[in-house]
Design a protein around this motif. Structure first.
Motif, PDB file in Angstrom:
ATOM      1  N   ILE A  29      -6.634 -19.386 -10.064  1.00 14.44           N
ATOM      2  CA  ILE A  29      -7.150 -18.044  -9.793  1.00 14.44           C
ATOM      3  C   ILE A  29      -6.505 -17.554  -8.500  1.00 14.44           C
ATOM      4  CG2 ILE A  29      -9.198 -16.670  -9.323  1.00 14.44           C
ATOM      5  CD1 ILE A  29     -10.803 -18.730 -10.892  1.00 14.44           C
ATOM      6  N   GLU A  30      -6.054 -16.322  -8.517  1.00 17.95           N
ATOM      7  CA  GLU A  30      -5.412 -15.751  -7.335  1.00 17.95           C
ATOM      8  C   GLU A  30      -6.399 -15.635  -6.178  1.00 17.95           C
ATOM      9  OE1 GLU A  30      -3.073 -12.234  -7.724  1.00 17.95           O
ATOM     10  OE2 GLU A  30      -2.738 -12.619  -9.857  1.00 17.95           O
ATOM     11  N   LYS A  31      -5.878 -15.789  -4.967  1.00 21.31           N
ATOM     12  CA  LYS A  31      -6.719 -15.682  -3.773  1.00 21.31           C
ATOM     13  C   LYS A  31      -7.319 -14.289  -3.651  1.00 21.31           C
ATOM     14  CE  LYS A  31      -4.234 -19.148  -1.128  1.00 21.31           C
ATOM     15  NZ  LYS A  31      -3.412 -19.422   0.059  1.00 21.31           N
ATOM     16  N   THR A  32      -6.567 -13.288  -4.055  1.00 20.40           N
ATOM     17  CA  THR A  32      -7.068 -11.914  -3.986  1.00 20.40           C
ATOM     18  C   THR A  32      -8.299 -11.753  -4.872  1.00 20.40           C
ATOM     19  OG1 THR A  32      -4.825 -11.116  -3.609  1.00 20.40           O
ATOM     20  CG2 THR A  32      -6.430  -9.502  -4.351  1.00 20.40           C
ATOM     21  N   ILE A  33      -8.228 -12.284  -6.076  1.00 17.76           N
ATOM     22  CA  ILE A  33      -9.358 -12.196  -7.004  1.00 17.76           C
ATOM     23  C   ILE A  33     -10.562 -12.959  -6.456  1.00 17.76           C
ATOM     24  CG2 ILE A  33     -10.166 -12.821  -9.315  1.00 17.76           C
ATOM     25  CD1 ILE A  33      -8.250 -10.464  -9.272  1.00 17.76           C
ATOM     26  N   GLY A  64      -3.361  -7.055  -2.265  1.00 19.10           N
ATOM     27  CA  GLY A  64      -2.844  -7.955  -3.287  1.00 19.10           C
ATOM     28  C   GLY A  64      -1.807  -7.306  -4.181  1.00 19.10           C
TER      29      GLY A  64
END
Length: 91
Positions: free
Chosen positions: A5-9, A64
């Motif tokens: 999972i992306e850090k932004t999400i 992001g």
């Protein structure tokens, strides 16, 4: 097999979970104090948190996407968010 999972999400989701948890906590405080005046004071202070969470979540999302979106579109998005907050908060 594993999905990263992306850090932004994760950041956006954490802020929304925090905001939702705060809303539930405030509702429980209403029930605990069982006083209209205290509930209004608590609710008024909570009204400051909503726009801040909205701005932070939008900012994280736009950062992001910074390499995928032009600066003009970023300015339009923040302008739209500002209009929403102005429209909701104005008397």
């Amino acid at each position: 097999m594993f999905h990263l999972i992306e850090k932004t999400i994760l950041g956006m989701a954490f802020l929304r979970m925090f905001s939702g948890s705060l809303e539930i906590f405030v509702a429980l405080m209403f029930i605990k104090y069982n006083d209209i005046e205290k509930a209004l004071v608590i609710n008024s202070s909570l009204a400051l948190v909503g726009p801040i969470i909205l701005l932070l979540t939008t900012t994280i999302g736009l950062v992001g996407m910074a390499e995928k979106i032009s600066i003009t579109k970023i300015i339009w998005v923040f302008g739209g968010v500002a209009c929403i907050i102005y429209g909701v908060k104005s008397n």
